[in-house]
Design a protein around this motif. Structure first.
Motif, short mmCIF file in Angstrom:
data_model
loop_
_atom_site.label_atom_id
_atom_site.label_comp_id
_atom_site.label_asym_id
_atom_site.label_seq_id
_atom_site.Cartn_x
_atom_site.Cartn_y
_atom_site.Cartn_z
N LYS A 21 1.67 -5.07 3.20
CA LYS A 21 0.54 -5.69 3.68
C LYS A 21 0.43 -6.81 4.45
N ARG A 52 -7.44 3.75 12.86
CA ARG A 52 -8.01 3.94 11.42
C ARG A 52 -6.90 4.92 10.78
N LEU A 53 -6.61 4.55 9.45
CA LEU A 53 -5.53 5.33 8.70
C LEU A 53 -6.27 5.59 7.67
N ILE A 69 3.33 0.46 3.17
CA ILE A 69 2.86 -0.54 3.94
C ILE A 69 3.03 -1.84 3.39
N ILE A 82 0.85 -1.43 -0.06
CA ILE A 82 -0.27 0.24 -0.06
C ILE A 82 0.91 1.32 0.11
N TYR A 113 -8.40 2.54 6.16
CA TYR A 113 -8.04 1.28 6.84
C TYR A 113 -8.11 0.96 8.23
N ASP A 114 -8.49 -0.14 8.64
CA ASP A 114 -8.30 -0.53 9.99
C ASP A 114 -7.04 -1.11 10.29
N MET A 115 -6.61 -0.92 11.58
CA MET A 115 -5.47 -1.29 11.93
C MET A 115 -5.27 -2.17 13.05
N GLY A 116 -4.59 -3.18 13.47
CA GLY A 116 -4.59 -3.83 14.49
C GLY A 116 -3.55 -3.09 15.41
N ALA A 117 -3.32 -3.82 16.72
CA ALA A 117 -2.68 -3.24 17.73
C ALA A 117 -0.89 -3.12 17.33
N LYS A 118 -0.62 -3.96 16.60
CA LYS A 118 0.59 -4.09 16.26
C LYS A 118 1.18 -3.07 15.31
N MET A 119 0.01 -2.91 14.36
CA MET A 119 0.58 -1.78 13.46
C MET A 119 0.11 -0.38 14.12
#
Lengths: 467, 234
Positions: free
Chosen positions: A196, A159-160, A194, A137, A171-177
Motif C-alpha cells: 500500500k 477501480r479495483l 499490493i 493488500i 479500491y480507488d486507484m491513482g494514475a500511477k497505480m
C-alpha cells in the motif's frame, strides 16, 4: 447489466493498449551467455562484441558489489550503441539494483547547484535493502475498471475489486497505480499483492477457481489458492530504497510548509551526514544491506570542469556507485576551460576510468538491427526494402534509417499494403532529408535564407562564443 | 547446592507470578496496578492542556513513543487516544488513532496514496462510552442476521464474519490486552442501524476501576497555563 457490459468493454480496450516505443525499447539485456560471452544477436543487441564483453565484466563487478566508486567511459561515434549498452546493463542488473540514468546537461538547473544535482544522482544510485512492516493488500482480482473522467482527456479513474474467501472490497486507484496494473497485465482471476505504501504489485498466480476458464493457458501459468481472512494485512517486507529517498523523507518539513512539498530542492548536508551514520549503524546491526548501483551519465562531455573535479572526490567515498559515462566526442575542449582533452574529460578523471570503445557497425549488423527495430515497431518489411534501408543506413546514419521504418510503414498503410516495399522506402527517402542532404541543400540556397551575409565564417565565430 | 536452592526460589516466584495473573483474571479489584501498562503510564512524562470541555494529555514514554489522550471533562470519558507512529526510515511520523474519530489530514493525501479504499467501503471507528467499548462499522448495508461476531481468545481478538462473504474483520482490544483480560463472548452485544453495525463490549470491572483511578491520577498533572498563541504577529 448494460453498465457492466460497458465496463468490461472498457477493461478489454485499456489492457490491450499499445505500449509506447522508445529508441532503445528493443533492448532486453546485454545478450551474454552464462560465461559472459556475447552472442552475435541476442536480447536486442547486435555485434559490438568487445564492448559487450567488457560490459559483462562490469556487470559481474557490480553484482559482487564489493568495490565502490569505479568509473567506466563508453566512447564511440554517434549511433554505435553506447546508450544501448548502458540500457542493456540496466536490464541485466534487474529491478533490484538501482540504476539512475541522466544526461550530462541535466545538472544545469536554476533550482539547485550543479554539485547538489550530482550528489542527488549519486545517492539515487545507492540502494538500501531494509526490512520494514508494511500494509499489504492480498487478494484475488474480481474486476479492474479504468475509465476516463468526463471532459476532454481528463484524469483516468480506476477501480479495483479484490476478494478473499471471506470478504470483498473496492479500491480507488491513482494514475500511477493504473499504469502499473496495466503494465503487469493484471486481469480478473489473478491473485496479487499490493504494497500500500509503495504501490508495488506482485502477481502470485491465477486463482484455482479460474483454472478452467481457458483451454489454452500458458505453460508458466501458476495456480494458487484464493487467500483467506482480511484483505489488508501487516507484513514484514524487504524494501529497497535509495539513499536519496531516505534523504527526502527526513528532510521534508512538516506542518504549514508541507503545503509546498513536492520538489525537494537542496538537501542539507547535515541531514545527509545523519543518514549516513544511521545507515552505517543499521549495517553493523545487520538490519540493512547496502546495494551499490549504477549512475549512467549520457553525453558526459556536457559536464563542466567543476563537476569533473567534484566527481573525482565523490568517487573516492565508500558509498559511491559505479559511474558509467558515455560520450561521442573526440579531443575537444573541456567545458568551462580553454584546455583541450580527449573526450572533453580532464586527464586526472580519465585516469580513474576504464574506457570501453564502441566501433561503427558493419553492413550485416546494421541489417540485423534494422530487422529488430522493424519487429519492435510492428512493421512488415519486404527483403528488398530492408536491403535498401541497410544501404541508407551505411551511407547516411543508422538513426536516420530507423526513422524511415515507421514513416515508410505509414506510407505503405496509406496504399493499403500489408508489407513495406522498396518504393515506400524510396518515397520517404525523398520526402525526408537526412543531415547530409540537408546540408547540401543549405549550401546551395544559402543566399536566400534570412540573416545570411554570405560569408560562412560568421556562424563559426558565433559557435565559438556560445561555447 | 546454593545454586539449586536459588533455582527453586526463582521457580517459586514464577509460580507466584502465575497466581497473580490468575488473580487478575478472576477480577481482584486493584490488580491492574501490577500491569506493565499501568507502570508505563505512571513513568511517562506527561503534559496537560485544557481547552474548554476537553482535557488533552500528552504522554512521552521512556522508550521514545508518544501518545495523546483527550478526555471530556464533564463525563470523564476518553474521547480520543492516538499514538505517534514513526517509520523505520525516519521522518516526522503519523498519528495513528486508537480510539475516537481519525484526525483529518491537513494536506490531501490523494496525491501520494496510489491505492485507497473507495469512500463507500466499510470503515471501522472506535468510540467508547462510560460503560462500553464500542466499534462502529459504517457503510455496512447488510441486515443484522448476516453478521456473526465471535470472541477468539487464541488470537486475542474479536472476529466479524458475514454469511454473504462480503465483509470480514479481526480486531484486537488493546484495553483488555494491557490488563491481561480475556475476551468474554457474553459481554459482546451488537445492533445495526442506518448502514452502521455497532458492536459493544461491556467494560469489565477491572477496566472501569483502572480508568477511574487513572483519571484521579491525571488531576495531579497541572495544565499548562500560558498557551502560546500561534496566530500572534510580532
Amino acid at each position: 447489466m448494460a453498465s457492466i457490459a460497458a465496463a468490461q468493454v472498457q477493461e478489454v480496450r485499456s489492457i490491450t493498449r499499445i505500449e509506447r516505443i522508445g529508441a532503445h525499447s528493443h533492448i532486453r539485456g546485454l545478450g551474454l551467455d552464462d560465461s559472459l560471452e556475447p552472442r552475435q544477436v541476442s536480447q536486442g543487441m547486435v555485434g559490438q562484441k568487445m564492448a559487450r564483453k567488457a560490459a559483462g565484466v562490469i556487470l559481474q563487478m557490480i553484482r559482487e558489489g564489493k568495490i565502490a566508486g569505479r568509473a567506466v567511459l563508453l566512447a564511440g561515434q554517434p549511433g554505435t550503441g553506447k546508450t544501448a549498452i548502458a540500457m542493456g546493463l540496466a536490464q541485466a542488473l534487474g529491478p533490484d539494483t538501482p540504476f539512475t540514468s541522466m544526461a550530462g546537461s541535466e545538472i544545469f538547473s536554476l533550482e539547485m547547484s550543479k554539485t547538489e544535482a550530482l550528489t542527488q544522482a549519486i545517492r539515487k544510485s545507492i540502494g538500501i535493502r531494509i526490512k520494514e512492516e508494511s500494509e499489504i493488500i492480498e487478494g484475488e482480482v474480481v474486476e479492474v475498471v479504468v475509465e476516463r473522467a468526463a471532459g476532454g482527456g481528463g484524469a483516468r479513474v480506476g477501480r479495483l475489486t479484490l476478494k478473499t474467501t471471506d470478504m470483498e472490497t473496492n479500491y480507488d486507484m491513482g494514475a500511477k497505480m493504473i499504469d502499473s496494473l496495466l503494465k503487469e497485465k493484471v486481469q480478473a482471476g489473478d491473485v496479487i499483492t499490493i504494497d500500500k505504501a509503495t504501490g508495488k504489485i506482485n502477481k502470485l498466480g491465477r486463482s484455482f477457481a479460474r483454472a478452467r476458464d481457458y483451454d489454452a493457458t500458458g505453460q508458466q501459468a501458476r495456480f494458487v489458492q484464493c487467500p483467506e481472512g482480511e484483505l489488508q494485512k501487516r507484513k514484514e517486507v524487504v524494501h529497497t530504497v535509495t539513499l536519496h529517498e531516505v534523504d527526502v523523507i527526513n528532510s521534508r518539513t512538516h506542518g504549514f510548509l508541507a503545503l509546498f512539498s513536492g520538489d525537494t530542492g537542496e538537501i542539507k548536508s547535515e541531514i545527509r551526514e545523519q543518514i549516513n551514520s544511521k545507515v552505517a549503524e543499521w549495517r553493523e546491526e545487520g538490519k540493512a544491506e547496502m546495494i551499490p548501483g549504477v549512475l549512467f551519465i549520457d553525453e558526459a562531455h556536457m559536464l563542466d570542469i567543476e563537476c569533473f573535479s567534484f566527481l573525482n572526490r565523490a568517487l573516492e567515498s565508500e558509498t559511491a556507485p559505479i559511474v558509467i559515462m558515455a560520450t561521442n566526442r573526440g579531443i575537444t575542449r573541456i567545458r568551462g576551460t580553454t584546455y583541450r582533452s580527449p573526450h572533453g574529460i580532464p586527464l586526472d578523471l580519465l585516469d580513474r576510468m576504464i574506457i570501453v570503445a564502441t566501433s561503427p557497425y558493419s553492413q550485416s549488423e546494421l541489417k540485423d538491427i534494422l530487422n529488430i527495430r522493424c519487429e519492435e515497431e510492428d512493421c512488415q518489411m519486404s527483403a528488398d526494402a530492408l536491403t535498401v534501408l541497410t544501404r541508407v543506413a551505411t551511407e547516411t546514419s543508422l538513426r536516420y534509417a530507423i526513422q524511415l521504418i515507421t514513416t515508410a510503414s505509414l506510407v505503405a498503410k496509406r496504399r493499403k499494403a500489408a508489407e513495406v516495399s522498396m518504393e515506400d522506402v524510396k518515397k520517404v527517402y525523398s520526402l525526408f532529408l537526412d543531415e547530409h542532404r540537408s546540408e547540401q541543400f543549405l549550401k546551395e540556397y544559402q543566399d536566400e535564407f534570412m540573416f545570411n551575409d554570405g560569408s560562412g565564417d560568421a556562424s563559426q565565430v558565433m559557435m565559438e562564443v556560445s561555447q | 547446592m546454593k545454586r539449586k536452592t536459588c533455582l527453586i526460589e526463582t521457580f517459586e516466584s514464577c509460580e507466584n507470578y502465575d497466581k497473580k495473573h490468575r488473580n487478575i483474571q478472576s477480577g481482584t479489584a486493584t490488580m491492574y496496578k501490577n500491569t506493565i501498562w499501568y507502570h508505563t503510564l505512571l513513568d511517562a512524562e506527561k503534559s496537560c492542556l485544557k481547552e474548554e470541555k476537553v482535557k488533552k494529555i500528552h504522554y512521552k514514554f521512556e522508550d521514545g513513543r508518544e501518545m495523546v489522550e483527550e478526555y471530556n471533562v464533564d463525563t470523564q470519558v476518553l474521547l480520543r487516544r492516538a499514538w505517534k507512529v514513526k517509520g523505520k526510515l525516519g521522518g516526522e511520523g503519523k498519528w495513528h488513532v486508537e480510539i475516537g474519530d481519525p484526525i483529518p489530514d491537513a494536506i490531501s493525501n490523494s496525491d501520494c496514496a496510489e491505492i485507497t479504499e473507495c469512500k463507500d467501503q466499510p470503515q471501522v471507528f472506535r468510540r467508547n462510552t462510560r460503560i462500553n467499548l464500542e466499534w462502529r462499522i459504517r457503510n455496512l448495508p447488510y441486515p443484522i442476521e448476516t453478521y456473526s461476531i465471535s470472541a477468539n481468545n487464541d488470537e486475542r481478538c474479536i472476529v466479524i464474519r458475514t454469511t454473504n462473504k462480503k465483509y470480514f474483520k479481526k480486531f484486537k482490544i488493546p484495553e483488555l490486552e494491557r490488563l491481561n483480560l480475556n475476551i468474554e463472548q457474553a459481554n459482546i452485544q451488537s445492533s445495526h442501524h442506518f448502514n452502521t453495525l455497532i458492536i459493544m463490549y461491556k467494560k469489565p470491572q477491572q477496566l472501569l476501576d483502572m480508568e477511574k483511578e487513572w483519571y484521579e491520577e491525571l488531576k495531579k498533572v497541572k495544565p499548562i497555563k500560558d498557551i502560546p498563541n500561534d496566530c500572534k504577529t510580532q
